[in-house]
Structures are given as C-alpha cells and as structure tokens.
Design a protein around this motif. Structure first.
Motif, short mmCIF file in Angstrom:
data_model
loop_
_atom_site.label_atom_id
_atom_site.label_comp_id
_atom_site.label_asym_id
_atom_site.label_seq_id
_atom_site.Cartn_x
_atom_site.Cartn_y
_atom_site.Cartn_z
N THR A 60 0.82 -1.22 0.00
CA THR A 60 0.00 0.00 0.00
C THR A 60 0.85 1.26 0.00
O THR A 60 0.31 2.36 0.01
N GLU A 61 2.17 1.10 0.02
CA GLU A 61 3.10 2.24 0.01
C GLU A 61 4.21 1.94 -1.00
O GLU A 61 5.30 1.52 -0.61
N PRO A 62 3.95 2.11 -2.29
CA PRO A 62 4.90 1.66 -3.32
C PRO A 62 6.26 2.33 -3.29
O PRO A 62 7.19 1.84 -3.93
N THR A 63 6.41 3.42 -2.56
CA THR A 63 7.72 4.07 -2.49
C THR A 63 8.63 3.44 -1.44
O THR A 63 9.79 3.82 -1.32
N ARG A 64 8.10 2.46 -0.67
CA ARG A 64 8.91 1.84 0.39
C ARG A 64 8.88 0.33 0.28
O ARG A 64 7.97 -0.26 -0.31
N LYS A 65 9.88 -0.30 0.91
CA LYS A 65 9.95 -1.75 0.95
C LYS A 65 10.48 -2.20 2.31
O LYS A 65 11.10 -1.42 3.04
N ARG A 66 10.22 -3.46 2.62
CA ARG A 66 10.75 -4.10 3.83
C ARG A 66 11.97 -4.92 3.43
O ARG A 66 11.93 -5.69 2.47
N VAL A 67 13.05 -4.75 4.17
CA VAL A 67 14.30 -5.47 3.89
C VAL A 67 14.67 -6.28 5.12
O VAL A 67 14.79 -5.73 6.22
N ALA A 68 14.82 -7.60 4.94
CA ALA A 68 15.20 -8.49 6.04
C ALA A 68 16.70 -8.78 5.93
O ALA A 68 17.15 -9.32 4.93
N LEU A 69 17.44 -8.41 6.97
CA LEU A 69 18.89 -8.56 6.99
C LEU A 69 19.29 -9.49 8.13
O LEU A 69 18.72 -9.43 9.22
N VAL A 70 20.29 -10.32 7.88
CA VAL A 70 20.84 -11.20 8.90
C VAL A 70 22.19 -10.64 9.33
O VAL A 70 23.12 -10.52 8.52
N THR A 71 22.28 -10.26 10.60
CA THR A 71 23.54 -9.80 11.15
C THR A 71 23.97 -10.78 12.25
O THR A 71 23.48 -11.91 12.30
N ARG A 72 24.91 -10.39 13.07
CA ARG A 72 25.38 -11.22 14.20
C ARG A 72 25.17 -10.46 15.50
O ARG A 72 25.16 -9.22 15.52
N VAL A 73 25.02 -11.20 16.59
CA VAL A 73 24.83 -10.57 17.89
C VAL A 73 25.94 -9.57 18.18
O VAL A 73 25.69 -8.44 18.59
N GLY A 74 27.17 -9.98 17.93
CA GLY A 74 28.31 -9.11 18.22
C GLY A 74 28.42 -7.91 17.31
O GLY A 74 29.13 -6.95 17.62
N GLN A 75 27.73 -7.94 16.16
CA GLN A 75 27.77 -6.82 15.21
C GLN A 75 26.55 -5.91 15.33
O GLN A 75 26.48 -4.87 14.66
N LEU A 76 25.59 -6.28 16.18
CA LEU A 76 24.33 -5.56 16.21
C LEU A 76 24.52 -4.09 16.58
O LEU A 76 23.94 -3.20 15.93
#
Length: 339
Positions: free
Chosen positions: A303-319
């Motif tokens: 419903t908001e074509p100018t935006r997107k959801r991005v799922a990223l995998v990081t590490r606990v120590g890098q958070l």
C-alpha cells in the motif's frame, strides 16, 4: 598435586567465563530469530492496514491476498534459513496454525470487502461514517497492543461494546449498518477464537517471558527514557548482564544502548557469532551495500509503493555497530527478532 588442583580450578574458571552468562531459564534457541518472523508479519500486516484505514482509503482495494502471499513466501524463506538447525517442531506447528487461520481470515475479508463492502463504499457519502472512524482507531489500538502482548489477549468484546455505543442514525445509513455487521462479525469471531488459542497456548507453553537478557561489553549509562533496563550483574571484566523488555520495546532499547556506544556479547544466551534477524523499512531504491550482513529477502509495502521491507541477517556481536550505521541512513528500523 597442588599445581594440578590450581590448574583444574583455572580451567573450570575459564570454561565458566567462555560459556553463556545468561541463566538457562532465559536462553532461547538461535533459530527462533528466523522463526519469529511470520509471527511478526502478522503485526506488520495489521499495522499497514491500520495506516491504510486511517487515511480513509477504500478497504475493498486493500491487498489482503498480497499479504497472504508475502506471509507464506517469508515462511518458506525462514524455513530455508533454519535448515541447518535442529527442527523446532513446536514453533513450526504454531506458525502453520496462525498462518493458516490468517489465510482464512484474509480470504473471507477480501471476499466480503469486494462485494457487500464495495457496495457500501459506493453508496457512502463523501465523509467516512462514525463506524469507519471507530474501526480505524480500533485497528491502530490493536496494533499497539500486539506489539507488546499476544493478539489473543486483546479485548475484542470491549471493541464490540464500543461499536454499539455509537449513534445509530445519520448520513450514509447503508454504509453505517454494513460496517456494523462487518465489524461485529470480525470482533465476535476473534473474541471466540482468541479465547480458544489462549487456553491452548497456556496449556502447552505457559506464559511467555516478557524480558530478554543481554550482555553488554561496557556499562550502560543511566537513561530516564529507558526505565525498563535493569542491571542484574556486573562481571569482573566490566561487562554487564541486563534485563530488557522483549518484543517491540527491545528494538527501541537496543537502539538507545547502541547509540551510547554499547555492543552486545549475548542476547537471550546467544553468543557474538550467533545470527540475528532484523527488518528495516527503506525507500524502494535503497540497497544494503556490501557490508557483513546477509540479505534474506525483500518485500514491497503493497500500500506504500515508495517503500519496501528489507530483512537482513547480522550477528549478535555486530548488532550495536549495525544499528549505529543504520541510524545514519534514510531507513527505519522496523524490528529486531530477539529470539
């Protein structure tokens, strides 16, 4: 003999330091950072719906079926991401139950809004009815609630009561009574189904912990805006074991601690190398760059074509460092999936 005893004590001490600091009762498995995503999609989706309804856009055009496709596609992706972990049967069963029931719910709502609901929209005057404004408020109140507590705890009976306290007369009578029928049906079914799910959940799992224990590499500075941060232990090397609120509030607390310069050594007993999933809302043309994070998937906001959801995998120590980097970019941290 004395040297042997001293060496043994030193070895035990080193092993104790290298192992998890978080007590057993507060540890959660690493694969849950992925498996909690479908649960939270069923928070993100109602949040998108609440924003849509608040703008008085036609409910018959809301992409119910598109959201269901995104739900099942994301479940397939997180299932692939957890293939190397021991199978978490209970969590998969729970996801299948809520995803299937949501598919049925969204399918029924789509069918209704595209028929009788669309007729009500067509016959309505230029202004929304009090029922429509009320429904938008309840939708947002529901989202605010489920960001903190399970959906089945929401008081749908009170929502029903409030609906029938609204004035019965006025303009757009067909739309008013069509909305009353639709909303009453929704609140009544959800109240009954929620009660059943609550009984089954508490019988199987008991009450969920509402806190997440973390270990930081440095003392956290006092912050009046974070009253729910509780110091549990200070280790000899200066690290701290803290209690943070779980679910939605974990995001804001983790962000604040990261901005203080803190880094995470454990989250729910998971060590620095453990994987951790987070999602951001970004402009449609935004790219994550060539950092250490893994791109798990992207989803357009339908419903908001100018935006997107991005799922990223990081590490606990890098958070901590990753949160500081994201803070400088034109993105919104949506959620940290804290196991």
């Amino acid at each position: 003999m004395r040297r042997l005893v001293l060496l043994s004590l030193l070895l035990v001490s080193l092993l104790a330091v290298s192992g998890p600091i978080t007590p057993d009762a507060n540890r959660r498995n690493e694969e849950q950072t992925f498996l909690t995503y479908p649960e939270w999609f069923l928070v993100h989706s109602p949040a998108e719906y609440a924003r849509y309804a608040a703008a008085d856009r036609p409910l018959s055009d809301f992409p119910f079926w598109g959201h269901i496709r995104q739900l099942w596609a994301s479940y397939a992706r997180v299932t692939e991401a957890t293939a190397s972990y021991p199978l978490n049967t209970g969590y998969h069963v729970m996801i299948l139950v809520i995803a299937s029931s949501s598919t049925v719910e969204y399918g029924l709502r789509l069918a209704y809004e595209r028929t009788l609901g669309r007729l009500g929209e067509w016959l309505r005057g230029p202004a929304p009815t009090v029922e429509e404004r009320y429904a938008a408020r309840v939708a947002q109140d529901y989202v605010n609630f489920i960001r903190v507590l399970p959906w089945y705890e929401y008081d749908f009976a009170q929502a029903m009561h409030g609906l029938w306290q609204l004035p019965a007369g006025g303009d757009s009578l067909f739309r008013k009574w069509e909305r009353r029928y639709a909303l009453s049906s929704e609140y009544l079914v959800k109240a009954g189904y929620g009660w059943l799910i609550k009984q089954a959940t508490q019988a199987s799992y008991g009450k969920e912990l509402l806190t997440t224990l973390v270990v930081l590499d440095q003392p956290a500075a006092p912050d009046a805006q974070l009253p729910d941060v509780h110091l549990l232990q200070t280790l000899p090397d200066g690290r701290q074991l803290l209690s943070l609120p779980r679910y939605e509030a974990f995001r804001s607390h983790a962000e604040a601690l990261a901005q203080q310069g803190a880094n995470f050594h454990e989250i729910a007993g998971n060590p620095p190398h453990a994987k951790l999933l987070l999602t951001i809302l970004a402009p449609a043309n935004w790219q994550p760059g060539s950092g250490k994070d893994q791109l798990l998937f992207e989803q357009p906001l339908l419903t908001e074509p100018t935006r997107k959801r991005v799922a990223l995998v990081t590490r606990v120590g890098q958070l901590g460092e990753r949160l500081r980097q994201l803070h400088k970019q034109p993105v919104e941290l949506e959620h940290i999936y804290d196991y």
